[in-house]
Design an enzyme around this catalytic site. Sequence first.
Site, PDB file in Angstrom:
ATOM      1  N   ARG A   1     -12.974  -8.499  -1.077  1.00 27.16           N
ATOM      2  CA  ARG A   1     -12.358  -8.127   0.205  1.00 27.16           C
ATOM      3  C   ARG A   1     -11.872  -6.670   0.128  1.00 27.16           C
ATOM      4  O   ARG A   1     -11.220  -6.267  -0.822  1.00 27.16           O
ATOM      5  CB  ARG A   1     -11.184  -9.050   0.519  1.00 27.16           C
ATOM      6  CG  ARG A   1     -10.427  -8.720   1.810  1.00 27.16           C
ATOM      7  CD  ARG A   1      -9.238  -7.819   1.574  1.00 27.16           C
ATOM      8  NE  ARG A   1      -8.440  -7.605   2.783  1.00 27.16           N
ATOM      9  CZ  ARG A   1      -7.458  -6.707   2.875  1.00 27.16           C
ATOM     10  NH1 ARG A   1      -7.163  -5.942   1.853  1.00 27.16           N
ATOM     11  NH2 ARG A   1      -6.788  -6.565   3.980  1.00 27.16           N
ATOM     12  N   VAL A   2     -12.212  -5.895   1.128  1.00 25.68           N
ATOM     13  CA  VAL A   2     -11.764  -4.507   1.203  1.00 25.68           C
ATOM     14  C   VAL A   2     -10.989  -4.330   2.498  1.00 25.68           C
ATOM     15  O   VAL A   2     -11.465  -4.727   3.573  1.00 25.68           O
ATOM     16  CB  VAL A   2     -12.974  -3.538   1.150  1.00 25.68           C
ATOM     17  CG1 VAL A   2     -12.515  -2.107   1.384  1.00 25.68           C
ATOM     18  CG2 VAL A   2     -13.689  -3.659  -0.189  1.00 25.68           C
ATOM     19  N   GLY A   3      -9.817  -3.743   2.404  1.00 30.95           N
ATOM     20  CA  GLY A   3      -9.005  -3.491   3.605  1.00 30.95           C
ATOM     21  C   GLY A   3      -9.253  -2.103   4.159  1.00 30.95           C
ATOM     22  O   GLY A   3     -10.314  -1.508   3.968  1.00 30.95           O
ATOM     23  N   ASP A   4      -8.249  -1.582   4.849  1.00 31.31           N
ATOM     24  CA  ASP A   4      -8.385  -0.275   5.509  1.00 31.31           C
ATOM     25  C   ASP A   4      -8.186   0.898   4.558  1.00 31.31           C
ATOM     26  O   ASP A   4      -8.677   1.998   4.813  1.00 31.31           O
ATOM     27  CB  ASP A   4      -7.357  -0.168   6.635  1.00 31.31           C
ATOM     28  CG  ASP A   4      -5.925  -0.364   6.138  1.00 31.31           C
ATOM     29  OD1 ASP A   4      -5.727  -1.163   5.200  1.00 31.31           O
ATOM     30  OD2 ASP A   4      -5.011   0.266   6.692  1.00 31.31           O
TER      31      ASP A   4
ATOM     32  N   GLY B   1      -4.749  -4.578   6.992  1.00 33.01           N
ATOM     33  CA  GLY B   1      -5.887  -3.681   7.022  1.00 33.01           C
ATOM     34  C   GLY B   1      -6.958  -4.067   8.013  1.00 33.01           C
ATOM     35  O   GLY B   1      -7.619  -3.204   8.613  1.00 33.01           O
TER      36      GLY B   1
ATOM     37  N   THR C   1       0.861  -1.190   0.000  1.00 34.21           N
ATOM     38  CA  THR C   1       0.000   0.000   0.000  1.00 34.21           C
ATOM     39  C   THR C   1       0.890   1.230   0.000  1.00 34.21           C
ATOM     40  O   THR C   1       2.005   1.180   0.498  1.00 34.21           O
ATOM     41  CB  THR C   1      -0.840   0.026   1.296  1.00 34.21           C
ATOM     42  OG1 THR C   1      -1.630  -1.155   1.356  1.00 34.21           O
ATOM     43  CG2 THR C   1      -1.763   1.230   1.386  1.00 34.21           C
TER      44      THR C   1
ATOM     45  N   THR D   1      -0.307   1.546   6.519  1.00 35.20           N
ATOM     46  CA  THR D   1      -0.071   0.421   5.618  1.00 35.20           C
ATOM     47  C   THR D   1       0.035  -0.829   6.492  1.00 35.20           C
ATOM     48  O   THR D   1       0.234  -0.733   7.704  1.00 35.20           O
ATOM     49  CB  THR D   1       1.219   0.601   4.792  1.00 35.20           C
ATOM     50  OG1 THR D   1       2.338   0.719   5.675  1.00 35.20           O
ATOM     51  CG2 THR D   1       1.167   1.832   3.915  1.00 35.20           C
TER      52      THR D   1
HETATM   53  N1  GLY Z   1      -3.485  -2.027   4.165  1.00 36.68           N
HETATM   54  C1  GLY Z   1      -3.911  -2.518   2.926  1.00 36.68           C
HETATM   55  C2  GLY Z   1      -4.903  -3.593   3.016  1.00 36.68           C
HETATM   56  O1  GLY Z   1      -5.021  -4.260   4.040  1.00 36.68           O
HETATM   57  O2  GLY Z   1      -5.608  -3.808   2.053  1.00 36.68           O
END
Ligand code: GLY
Length: 354
Positions: free
Chosen positions: A231-234, A257, A203, A254
């Site tokens: 899937r979606v992260g932070d 997430g 990231t 980073t």
């Molecule tokens: N920090 C990036 C993710 O987990 O997608």
Amino acid sequence: MTNLSRRDFFQSTAAIAATGVLAAATDTTKAQTGTPSGPVVISSANGIRATDKAATMIRAGADTLDAVIAGVNIVERDPEDNSVGYGGIPNEDGVVELDACVMHGPTCRAGSVASLRNIKTPSLVAQKVMERTDHVMLVGDGASRFARAHGFEETNLLTEKARKHWLRWLENHSNQDDWLPPEVPDKGQHGTADLTVPFHYGTINCCACNEKGEVSGVTTTSGLSYKIPGRVGDSPIIGAGLYVDRHVGAAGSTGRGEAVIKTCGAHTVIEAMRHGMSPTEACLHALKRIVDTTTEKRLRRKDGRPNFDVKFYAVSNTGAYGGAAIWSGGKFSINQGGTNRHEPYTYLYERPEP
Ligand code: GLY
């Protein structure tokens, strides 16, 4: 040290001292007031070209958000970088899905896209969501249709190199399925022989402050390698992968997430700064929250420490900055005082020898 009672300050610093935190990097925050004499731009290690570009643009008078976005665009468009944009590592179906968000301090506005396909620069689409909709976040097909409407060029984001990584992962992650690795490994550039891509959360976060004390930030990613589709992260979540408050500063993250989402990571950093912590102290404070909330055995080492890493980055509206990680060994990118460089993170734990 505005907004902080003397008692709160001693409580916060004592709390950090009590953790036995190792402080490897310089904390630039102490006693800093006013605004910086020039731009201060912070990013992850892979954002060293972004900090350079953003600082150059800010020096030439560009808006802080336009500058950090232009900075990360360099890496988003680079097919050799497997962490963001074009060339990002795909999901388990071999499709690249990108997440990004932006926040503009001066106007308190935000935009975000998640699971965006076929557009190299999700950060620019997130900025367009901020500017040209009444919404903050668009996802999936809706985000793609919105980007198309605004003339973003569509491209297959799966480079040959990323496809080979994915195929190697597919053929090796289980011996209970029908995918077989080649009997003789491929050789040469982008063959499978030289590919050793582990799972990663690659990231870029990039945050900036200009000489007027204006702050903005962007976070962009292709997310977890070989993730479950959708899937979606932070990274695209305002308050998790990025948070900006014009009265305080900008912060982003980073790393894993899921851990950042559960602790509202970047927002936690900014709130700690609001209550008087320096950027470095605030980043460590948010990391400690992650350690404390990681209860799952599968995510902890034998000594109880997390078996993953998270990194926070922060810049205050006075130009103070800091970067911190759970584990030692990494560096972040910083452009300050006219030089563009890497600096070591402050960290919670010394990484053991491999
Ligand atoms: N920090 C990036 C993710 O987990 O997608």
